[in-house]
Design a protein around this motif. Structure first.
Motif: not given
Length: 284
Positions: A148, A163-166, A169, A231-232, A272
């Motif tokens: 992350t 990973i960057n879920n915010s 993105y 995805i991740n 994204q």
């Protein structure tokens, strides 16, 4: 023509990793090898993995990206230390690679996992984050793990999926919308002389070949496949969806893609940039 030569070599020359049989320049020419006068002898039968070839012959790694990491690459398909990239010529007049980046072969079906290839985060180079070990048409395992910790430069310095879920993105902070722009663009993952297509360029192919679902995507000259997405830490929609990056950015958080499944194909979608999608390169 290059594609013809590649197929000729692949189908008529035996390939053994421990063979050292040599052929003369004249014999090689008669077999269709694309040689120049400086190549008096070639190792016609020797094959090795892509990584071994890079190490032994000091080849241009970027030029070898048309081949899967574990694929046996015939020495006879290299010209002047650079791999001959297998291509197709579209009805639109454009030249494309005949397979996804990292794929071991041209697809033999829409869910041929040996043709799935790698899954890239948008704008990243060939640093290992994209590698997938495919085991079937519906499953595979990422070769490397996740983090992350966002990259602060264009080169993360590791092979981890970021990973960057915010918002925004993106695997990079701050985000950089100028990556993958053109054949000399920063982090261009394609072989030398190739690049990611723009949204318009790949849309032209979908229009020309009337691609409106996974079946028609595979039936086209491109033989597009359905690797799904990363995805991740997970792989998603393997065997049912195809997602293909373009170099065209969308707003501050995305990039345009083409995607399709059994019933439809996108007309104007974006993903994204931290997501892992397929890449198909176009000749500049």
């Amino acid at each position: 023509m290059k594609k013809y030569l590649f197929l000729l070599l692949a189908t008529t020359i035996a390939c053994s990793q421990d063979s050292n049989e040599m052929v003369s320049f004249t014999q090689a020419q008669s077999l269709g090898f694309p040689l120049n006068s400086g190549q008096s002898n070639i190792n016609s039968n020797q094959c090795m993995t892509k990584d071994a070839a890079l190490a032994k012959y000091n080849l241009d790694a970027n030029a070898m990206n048309g081949y899967g990491n574990n694929q046996l690459v015939p020495r006879s398909s290299w010209v002047n230390g650079v791999a001959v990239i297998p291509t197709i010529t579209s009805g639109t007049g454009r030249i494309w690679m005949d397979r996804n980046l990292g794929a071991s072969r041209v697809a033999t079906s829409q869910n041929d996992f040996l043709a799935y290839g790698d899954l890239y985060q948008w704008g990243r180079a060939n640093d290992g984050h994209q590698l997938i070990n495919w085991s079937s048409s519906t499953s595979g395992t990422p070769a490397n793990g996740t983090t992350t910790t966002l990259a602060s430069t264009n080169t993360p310095g590791n092979s981890l999926y970021i990973i960057n879920n915010s918002s925004p993105y993106d695997w990079r902070s701050p985000a950089n919308a100028n990556l993958w722009q053109g054949v000399n663009g920063t982090n261009n993952p394609c072989p030398s002389g190739f690049r990611l297509p723009t949204a318009t360029e790949i849309s032209n192919e979908f229009t020309y070949y009337s691609i409106n679902n996974a079946s028609s995507a595979y039936a086209s000259i491109h033989k597009f496949v359905t690797p799904g997405a990363r995805i991740n830490a997970s792989l998603n929609s393997v065997g049912t969806y195809g997602y293909y990056w373009t170099s065209s950015v969308q707003g501050g958080t995305g990039a345009f893609i083409k995607n399709f499944n059994s019933s439809a194909a996108s007309t104007d979608s974006y993903g994204q940039r931290y997501l892992g999608f397929s890449c198909r390169c176009i000749k500049d």
